[in-house]
Design a protein around this motif. Sequence first.
Motif, mmCIF file in Angstrom:
data_model
loop_
_atom_site.group_PDB
_atom_site.id
_atom_site.type_symbol
_atom_site.label_atom_id
_atom_site.label_comp_id
_atom_site.label_asym_id
_atom_site.label_seq_id
_atom_site.Cartn_x
_atom_site.Cartn_y
_atom_site.Cartn_z
ATOM 1 N N ARG A 1 19.931 -38.844 -12.824
ATOM 2 C CA ARG A 1 20.343 -37.441 -12.715
ATOM 3 C C ARG A 1 21.366 -37.176 -13.812
ATOM 4 O O ARG A 1 22.516 -37.622 -13.725
ATOM 5 C CB ARG A 1 20.916 -37.163 -11.324
ATOM 6 N N PRO B 1 28.289 -35.591 -5.220
ATOM 7 C CA PRO B 1 27.346 -36.112 -4.215
ATOM 8 C C PRO B 1 27.070 -37.605 -4.401
ATOM 9 O O PRO B 1 27.153 -38.134 -5.508
ATOM 10 C CB PRO B 1 26.077 -35.285 -4.469
ATOM 11 N N ASP B 2 26.728 -38.253 -3.303
ATOM 12 C CA ASP B 2 26.355 -39.669 -3.315
ATOM 13 C C ASP B 2 24.867 -39.769 -2.974
ATOM 14 O O ASP B 2 24.444 -39.409 -1.875
ATOM 15 C CB ASP B 2 27.188 -40.442 -2.287
ATOM 16 N N TYR B 3 24.075 -40.267 -3.922
ATOM 17 C CA TYR B 3 22.623 -40.314 -3.748
ATOM 18 C C TYR B 3 22.116 -41.707 -3.359
ATOM 19 O O TYR B 3 20.925 -41.989 -3.497
ATOM 20 C CB TYR B 3 21.930 -39.873 -5.043
ATOM 21 N N VAL C 1 19.558 -41.488 -0.465
ATOM 22 C CA VAL C 1 18.389 -40.734 -0.935
ATOM 23 C C VAL C 1 17.571 -41.565 -1.915
ATOM 24 O O VAL C 1 16.330 -41.600 -1.847
ATOM 25 C CB VAL C 1 18.840 -39.414 -1.593
ATOM 26 N N ASN C 2 18.252 -42.248 -2.830
ATOM 27 C CA ASN C 2 17.548 -43.083 -3.808
ATOM 28 C C ASN C 2 16.765 -44.198 -3.135
ATOM 29 O O ASN C 2 15.617 -44.480 -3.485
ATOM 30 C CB ASN C 2 18.546 -43.679 -4.804
ATOM 31 N N TYR D 1 13.765 -42.751 -1.423
ATOM 32 C CA TYR D 1 12.789 -42.316 -2.426
ATOM 33 C C TYR D 1 12.029 -43.505 -3.006
ATOM 34 O O TYR D 1 10.801 -43.474 -3.145
ATOM 35 C CB TYR D 1 13.516 -41.557 -3.534
ATOM 36 N N LYS E 1 14.796 -34.256 -10.699
ATOM 37 C CA LYS E 1 15.918 -34.749 -9.899
ATOM 38 C C LYS E 1 17.240 -34.166 -10.403
ATOM 39 O O LYS E 1 18.131 -33.832 -9.609
ATOM 40 C CB LYS E 1 15.964 -36.279 -9.951
ATOM 41 N N MET F 1 19.911 -31.675 -8.360
ATOM 42 C CA MET F 1 21.329 -32.013 -8.240
ATOM 43 C C MET F 1 22.207 -30.906 -8.811
ATOM 44 O O MET F 1 23.188 -30.479 -8.189
ATOM 45 C CB MET F 1 21.590 -33.342 -8.965
ATOM 46 N N HIS G 1 24.538 -28.729 -6.216
ATOM 47 C CA HIS G 1 25.908 -29.223 -6.059
ATOM 48 C C HIS G 1 26.900 -28.687 -7.094
ATOM 49 O O HIS G 1 28.108 -28.802 -6.882
ATOM 50 C CB HIS G 1 25.909 -30.753 -6.117
#
Length: 316
Positions: A245, A260-262, A265-266, A269, A291, A295, A299
């Motif tokens: 991202r 944000p903390d992905y 989600v990562n 995914y 992606k 983001m 955000h």
Amino acid sequence: MYNLPFFLELFEKKYTKIEWKRLTKSATNEHWTNKLRLECEEKSTLQNLAISNLGIGVTHPVWATVSSSVSDIRKAITKSRMLTGIYLLQAHRHRFNQAEVDPICPNCRTETEDLCHVLTICLLYMNIRIALYTPIKNFMLSIISETKWTTHFSNRDAICTLKVDCQNITNLGIIPNNPEILGKIENMSRIYCYEIHKKEIIHRDITLPWSTQLPIKTPITIFTTMCQLKLLQNFEMEQNEFPVRFGMDDPNTTWRHGKPDYTVVNNKYMREKSKNHQTGSLEKTVENLVKSWEMESTHKSDLKVVLTYIVTIVNP
């Protein structure tokens, strides 16, 4: 039997109550620990278990590091079944019914479905390996050098041993015998094994019965699966990337609700995606761009900056 002092010796040496309890407990534990280890060495199903670390009154890391939550206990149960060789696979079914059961993996049709195959190479679990094996490897590389990793983990059996019982790696002197290190490896490998198990359950529930689901092993199917394995081996490192991202680390960014903390989600995914694009390809670039747009638009507080940044990425 327990090599305790003869009764005449008890008259000569006056043991206190605490000393005698400690002596009898130690002798009893030592006797049954030795007996346990001898019997375990005779069991072929316990080949992945660090037998030399077994002991009466000693809790295995699988259970020593687990929390009291139901989900963690389920993970530990699954890991224990794999550890003790009672996790049912085609190789086990074939052993008890050689005339009717094919030991070949029904998912990829390349080789016998044993634990090493399932945890290291089966194509059905490729996305899980990409998402969850990498953190284990990276953590190991933070402890040992890359040369040492290449030396000791260049084959599937060693990697399988690491995932199933990391105490074996400690016994070989590859990593220090540190409870914190072993606990972290155990936690990651427990999640890894459980995700493999869940995938297998889901796949088994949606496929046809065993008698009808196995494809005929023709030269074409063999060639196809071998090509898939070759591609997996060649591009494993390239496919093993989380989405990028753009602009996440820009110090001038103003976030709406904080950066944000992905991580979660990562991981989700990587486990569930159906395509793996090669690094540097147009498809991979578009994937990262989408992606990044999600983001940025979700955000970041200044939409004008978002649009300018996206245009800059597309037309550098």
